[in-house]
Write a protein that holds these residues in place. Structure first.
Motif, PDB file in Angstrom:
ATOM      1  N   UNK A   1     -10.511   3.680  11.868  1.00 35.90           N
ATOM      2  CA  UNK A   1      -9.226   3.167  11.394  1.00 35.90           C
ATOM      3  C   UNK A   1      -8.104   4.141  11.747  1.00 35.90           C
TER       4      UNK A   1
ATOM      5  N   UNK B   1      -8.418   4.110   3.920  1.00 34.35           N
ATOM      6  CA  UNK B   1      -8.992   2.762   3.927  1.00 34.35           C
ATOM      7  C   UNK B   1      -7.968   1.683   3.595  1.00 34.35           C
TER       8      UNK B   1
ATOM      9  N   UNK C   1     -10.693  10.199   1.879  1.00 36.22           N
ATOM     10  CA  UNK C   1     -11.908   9.487   1.494  1.00 36.22           C
ATOM     11  C   UNK C   1     -13.105   9.809   2.381  1.00 36.22           C
TER      12      UNK C   1
ATOM     13  N   UNK D   1      -6.752   0.073   6.678  1.00 36.03           N
ATOM     14  CA  UNK D   1      -7.682  -1.053   6.563  1.00 36.03           C
ATOM     15  C   UNK D   1      -6.967  -2.371   6.330  1.00 36.03           C
TER      16      UNK D   1
ATOM     17  N   UNK E   1     -17.884   5.194  -5.584  1.00 35.73           N
ATOM     18  CA  UNK E   1     -17.984   6.394  -4.754  1.00 35.73           C
ATOM     19  C   UNK E   1     -16.858   7.333  -5.177  1.00 35.73           C
TER      20      UNK E   1
ATOM     21  N   UNK F   1     -19.308   4.250   6.254  1.00 37.19           N
ATOM     22  CA  UNK F   1     -17.923   4.235   5.787  1.00 37.19           C
ATOM     23  C   UNK F   1     -17.109   5.344   6.458  1.00 37.19           C
TER      24      UNK F   1
ATOM     25  N   UNK G   1      -8.804  -1.153  -3.723  1.00 35.22           N
ATOM     26  CA  UNK G   1     -10.131  -1.612  -4.147  1.00 35.22           C
ATOM     27  C   UNK G   1     -10.173  -3.116  -4.347  1.00 35.22           C
TER      28      UNK G   1
ATOM     29  N   UNK H   1     -15.690  -5.015   2.628  1.00 36.83           N
ATOM     30  CA  UNK H   1     -16.637  -4.222   1.851  1.00 36.83           C
ATOM     31  C   UNK H   1     -16.244  -2.757   1.841  1.00 36.83           C
ATOM     32  N   UNK H   2     -15.817  -2.252   2.975  1.00 38.80           N
ATOM     33  CA  UNK H   2     -15.494  -0.825   3.083  1.00 38.80           C
ATOM     34  C   UNK H   2     -14.224  -0.475   2.291  1.00 38.80           C
TER      35      UNK H   2
ATOM     36  N   UNK I   1       6.254   3.591   2.918  1.00 39.47           N
ATOM     37  CA  UNK I   1       5.061   3.087   2.248  1.00 39.47           C
ATOM     38  C   UNK I   1       4.052   2.624   3.277  1.00 39.47           C
ATOM     39  N   UNK I   2       2.784   2.593   2.859  1.00 42.18           N
ATOM     40  CA  UNK I   2       1.714   2.031   3.676  1.00 42.18           C
ATOM     41  C   UNK I   2       1.682   2.638   5.070  1.00 42.18           C
TER      42      UNK I   2
ATOM     43  N   UNK J   1     -16.164   4.296   9.886  1.00 40.81           N
ATOM     44  CA  UNK J   1     -15.112   3.270   9.842  1.00 40.81           C
ATOM     45  C   UNK J   1     -13.757   3.900   9.513  1.00 40.81           C
TER      46      UNK J   1
ATOM     47  N   UNK K   1       0.858  -1.190   0.000  1.00 38.64           N
ATOM     48  CA  UNK K   1       0.000   0.000   0.000  1.00 38.64           C
ATOM     49  C   UNK K   1       0.892   1.236   0.000  1.00 38.64           C
TER      50      UNK K   1
ATOM     51  N   UNK L   1     -14.778  -0.465  -1.434  1.00 37.22           N
ATOM     52  CA  UNK L   1     -15.601   0.610  -1.987  1.00 37.22           C
ATOM     53  C   UNK L   1     -15.043   2.011  -1.780  1.00 37.22           C
ATOM     54  N   UNK L   2     -14.114   2.164  -0.844  1.00 39.67           N
ATOM     55  CA  UNK L   2     -13.688   3.531  -0.538  1.00 39.67           C
ATOM     56  C   UNK L   2     -12.232   3.824  -0.899  1.00 39.67           C
ATOM     57  N   UNK L   3     -11.440   2.816  -1.239  1.00 41.12           N
ATOM     58  CA  UNK L   3     -10.028   3.081  -1.522  1.00 41.12           C
ATOM     59  C   UNK L   3      -9.869   3.893  -2.792  1.00 41.12           C
ATOM     60  N   UNK L   4      -8.739   4.570  -2.848  1.00 46.01           N
ATOM     61  CA  UNK L   4      -8.502   5.482  -3.963  1.00 46.01           C
ATOM     62  C   UNK L   4      -8.170   4.746  -5.254  1.00 46.01           C
TER      63      UNK L   4
ATOM     64  N   UNK M   1      -7.666  13.995  -2.863  1.00 48.88           N
ATOM     65  CA  UNK M   1      -8.646  12.906  -2.703  1.00 48.88           C
ATOM     66  C   UNK M   1      -8.140  11.740  -1.889  1.00 48.88           C
TER      67      UNK M   1
ATOM     68  N   UNK N   1     -16.234  11.247   0.321  1.00 48.57           N
ATOM     69  CA  UNK N   1     -16.823  10.422  -0.740  1.00 48.57           C
ATOM     70  C   UNK N   1     -18.329  10.663  -0.842  1.00 48.57           C
TER      71      UNK N   1
ATOM     72  N   UNK O   1     -25.050   4.459   3.979  1.00 49.74           N
ATOM     73  CA  UNK O   1     -23.818   3.764   3.610  1.00 49.74           C
ATOM     74  C   UNK O   1     -22.605   4.681   3.769  1.00 49.74           C
TER      75      UNK O   1
END
Ligand SMILES: Cc1cc2nc3c(=O)[nH]c(=O)nc-3n(C[C@H](O)[C@H](O)[C@H](O)COP(=O)(O)O)c2cc1C
Ligand code: SF4
Ligand code: SF4
Ligand code: SF4
Ligand code: FES
Lengths: 544, 238
Positions: free
Chosen positions: B91, A461, B48, A465, B60, B84, A506, A494-495, B172-173, B87, A455, A498-501, B45, B51, B80
């Motif tokens: 996180x 996310x 998130x 995530x 989204x 998100x 995704x 699911x999250x 990274x990450x 969440x 990542x 649907x929400x990652x860039x 962006x 969204x 929804x």
């Protein structure tokens, strides 16, 4: 260079062809088991026997059955020696006069080879990737000549649309549509980029194509550049592929010397230069917007689309980006026609697909099959099934973005739609076969760890995530998780999806979701009873 | 400039071509949660949180980078999306060490405020308790990586408003972190002009002025917007 010169090179090369050709694999796989030494000793043995006028020892690209390398093929005797060592050379040369060499052979007419259909790999293992003449002798650069002389850029795009080719980098976007969009985008400066980042664990199709037949990719890029109106191309190759980079550099130099790249190609007004950009091996740099950032010399992180690269890509200019295998398909399409290509494969997936077959299977290596070939044909007939009489449990396609297809679905035809329906993807061509000994939760954790480590960290996310999903998978594997943890995992899948860039985030949940879909029992067997009772919503105690 | 008509949360609005959904919504009095967005610097962006759902698009899309289009139907506050957003915030809290009670930004932290507004009363994910350091080497400012949410607002201000190019991201990450110059202590940085724009930009307590009390460390964010407006639109009134 004009057509006449090209034909002369071809005729000269064909006239120089010797009676016997020993093709010796010089791709990375075989070279790692000393095929270079094999080739040198073969050359020496030919000289010792005084056979130089009759026998050519040719370094070629991948001959596909990588697990049995180093491979040496003998033409026209149709023999294929396997696991050749340098000491075997004299025996092989002696056998040319009759008799049998004291070296193991495999049947070149076995299903592994016979079921293949070569477009992308047609020259692989046949031409010498270090000599442009060898590529020209195989009708190389004829397509570029025809395109530049007989077709308008618009015709070129139309032919591509008709061929039905779809991108081989993973998503399967129609190539003709992409070319058309870039062609129509206003802008004086445009770019063509070849994506040779190939980061999926276990995948090596693109590397093999570049090592075995670099000119087909260059020719494909040049045709694309003419179609969209670009004069500069970049090949983005990961640094872990030094041999591919060296061969590409050589190929670019040779093509430039012959006037097949550079200014005024085939004495037309069309100019096209290609430069190599070396990536530092981050998986995310295979994502197109991150790749372009990296080419620009910036930190390789994706950006939201739109705008799409076709409108605003490299340095803000319209940019066409295709995968190595996509470009390698191009010359054949213009040489043989869009109809020819469109007749291969299925209704919606045309042509062939190259797969790197790996894992618990007898024959590992490279295969190219028509789209729509059932998975069973690939793993059982061509791959020879699981080794030592084991049983195949699942086939993983699409690497960290894909899923596991269980053995009851082995009759699925390999095409974009069918694999998608099973929760997997075609991907770029990694195919990992798993046997009964494989634990699916382990597989899910492996790929999640990969995504977590790769990542880029830009969006929350995916960055945070994947860490939580990985921890939950780990907890399940350590038999410390409850049903509520599993529910949390599914909610996160699911999250994050649907929400990652970008595509990395995704698709990061895919391996987990697909193993949950087909092997849910393996997860549930590891769960512990929930001390709060079902449906309880107590806040979790923070533990260190 | 052409005007575009669209609906956001059922409300018909007009917006100028080239505007983002976030701008259009803000003008219409519709509040969309944001975190990586900062007036004055370009949008990426990344967080998130903004969204939105767009009718006819399965994906989204972030309101901060999405451009308005004629006839667009946008929803910013569905069940929804709320789920998100919560969440995402959870996180973030689990990712680093956020201990509000002892934080310089307590009470005026965008992360904290957002969490309140989204009704977040506990975090369901296990805290990861990573080990992060504090860089206190700068004469005037400090950086506490434990509270950084990697929104890169500081990086963008430093590069695109101040033009110093001191702040950057390395790694990274989850291991990504904000660095100064080529990963030197901030105090040793030769490119830092000590302008403090990064500190003004920071939504959390990760960047702070030394020697100021919590009450004093309210961000002077309007200054950034003022500079950019002055420069780009030649407007000198704050
Ligand atoms: C995380 C990530 C990694 C990717 N890696 C590669 C890659 O290594 N090679 C590749 O060709 N495409 C890769 N892609 C897909 C590219 O973004 C892009 O879609 C593709 O190169 C387009 O070429 P095509 O239309 O010829 O398939 C990757 C995408 C994502 C999201
Ligand atoms: S999804 Fe992952 S890789 Fe893609 S931008 Fe977000 S953090 Fe980076
Ligand atoms: S104080 Fe100014 S110059 Fe120094 S790092 Fe922060 S924004 Fe950059
Ligand atoms: S230091 Fe502050 S502004 Fe910079 S990335 Fe971290 S949270 Fe954002
Ligand atoms: S404010 Fe739009 S993604 Fe962060």
């Amino acid at each position: 260079m004009i057509l006449n010169d090209l034909n002369q090179v071809k005729e000269k090369e064909q006239a120089a062809q010797k009676k016997i050709v020993l093709r010796c694999c010089m791709a990375a796989g075989c070279m790692s088991s000393d095929s270079k030494g094999v080739k040198e000793q073969l050359e020496k043995a030919v000289a010792d026997a005084g056979l130089q006028s009759e026998v050519e020892v040719r370094g070629v690209g991948c001959m596909k059955l990588c697990c049995e390398g180093p491979l040496v093929a003998v033409d026209p005797k149709n023999e294929l020696y396997v696991r050749v060592t340098a000491e075997n050379a004299p025996s092989i040369i002696a056998a040319l006069k009759g008799g049998k060499a004291n070296v193991e052979q495999t049947d070149p007419d076995a299903a592994f080879f016979k079921k293949q259909f070569s477009i992308v790999l047609a020259n692989s293992g046949v031409v010498d990737p270090e000599r442009i003449e060898s590529y020209i002798a195989a009708d190389g650069y004829l397509a570029l000549h025809e395109v530049l002389n007989e077709m308008t850029p618009k015709d070129v795009v139309e032919t591509m649309v008709k061929s039905g080719l779809r991108g081989r980098g993973g998503a399967g976007f129609p190539t003709g549509l992409k070319w058309g969009t870039v062609a129509k985008s206003p802008g004086a400066k445009k770019y063509v980029i070849c994506n040779a980042d190939e980061g999926d664990p276990g995948a090596f199709m693109d590397r093999s194509v570049l090592e075995s037949d670099p000119h087909s990719v260059l020719e494909g890029m040049a045709i694309a550049a003419y179609a969209v109106g670009a004069d500069q191309g970049y090949l983005y190759v990961r640094a872990e592929y030094p041999l591919a980079i060296a061969r590409l550099q050589l190929a670019i130099k040779q093509a430039k010397q012959m006037g097949l790249l550079g200014a005024g190609i085939f004495e037309s007004p069309f100019n096209f230069n290609v430069d190599i950009r070396i990536g530092a091996g981050a998986f995310v740099c295979g994502e197109e917007t991150a790749l372009m950032m990296s080419v620009e010399g910036k930190r390789g992180t994706p950006r939201p689309r739109p705008p799409f690269p076709a409108e605003s890509g490299l340095f803000g200019c319209p940019t066409l980006l295709n995968n190595v295998e996509t470009f390698a398909n191009v010359p054949a399409i213009y040489r043989k026609g869009a109809e020819w290509f469109a007749a291969i494969g299925t209704e919606k997936s045309k042509g062939t697909k190259v797969f790197a077959l790996a894992g618990k299977i007898k024959n590992t290596g490279l295969i190219e099959v028509p789209m729509g070939t059932p998975l069973r044909t690939i793993v059982e007939e061509m791959g020879g099934g699981a080794p030592d009489g084991g049983k195949i449990k699942a086939v993983q396609t699409g690497g960290p973005s894909g899923g596991c297809i269980p053995s009851q679905h082995l009759d699925t035809p390999v095409d974009y739609e069918s694999l998608g329906k099973l929760g997997s993807i075609m991907g770029s061509g990694g195919m990992i076969v798993m046997d009964e000994g494989t634990k699916m939760v382990d597989v899910a954790r492996f790929f999640m760890e990969f995504c977590m480590d790769e990542s880029c960290g830009k969006c929350i996310p995916c960055r945070a995530g994947t860490v939580q999903m990985h921890n939950l998978l780990d907890k399940i594997l350590k038999r410390k998780a409850t049903a509520r943890d599993l529910a949390k995992l599914e909610e996160l899948c699911d999250m994050v999806r649907n929400t990652s860039l970008c595509g990395l985030g995704q698709t990061a949940p895919n391996p987990t979701m697909s193993t949950l879909r087909f092997f849910r029992n393996e997860y549930e067997e590891l769960l512990q009873p929930d001390t709060f009772g079902a449906g309880a919503t107590h806040p979790q105690t923070v533990t260190k | 400039m052409a005007a575009k008509t669209l609906t956001i949360d059922g409300k018909q609005i007009t917006a100028e071509e080239g505007e983002t959904i976030l701008q259009a919504a803000t003008e219409a009095g519709i509040k969309i949660p944001t975190l990586c967005h900062l007036e004055g610097v370009y949008d990426i962006g990344a967080c998130r949180l903004c969204l939105v759902e767009v009718t006819g698009t399965p994906k989204l899309l972030p309101a901060c980078t999405l451009k308005v289009a004629e006839g667009m139907e946008v929803s910013t506050d569905t069940e929804r999306l709320r789920k998100y957003r919560r969440m995402t915030l959870e996180l973030l809290f689990a990712e680093r060490n956020h201990v509000c009670a002892v934080c310089v930004a307590n009470g005026h932290c965008e992360l904290q405020t957002l969490a309140y507004s989204q009704g977040l009363d506990h975090v369901r994910y296990e805290y990861t308790f990573p080990k992060w350091s504090v860089d206190n080497t700068h004469r005037l400012f400090g950086m506490d990586h434990n509270r950084c949410i990697l929104c890169t607002r500081c990086v963008r201000s430093c590069w695109h408003i101040e033009g110093a190019g001191t702040k950057n991201v390395s790694g990274r990450g989850g291991k990504s972190r904000i660095i100064t110059d080529l990963n030197q202590p901030w105090g040793d940085s030769e490119s830092c002009t000590e302008c403090g724009k990064c500190v003004m930009s920071c939504p959390t307590g990760a960047l702070f002025k030394k020697g100021s009390t919590v009450g004093e460390s309210v961000r002077d964010r309007d200054k950034l917007e003022f500079i950019v407006n002055a420069r780009e639109k030649k407007q000198w009134n704050a």
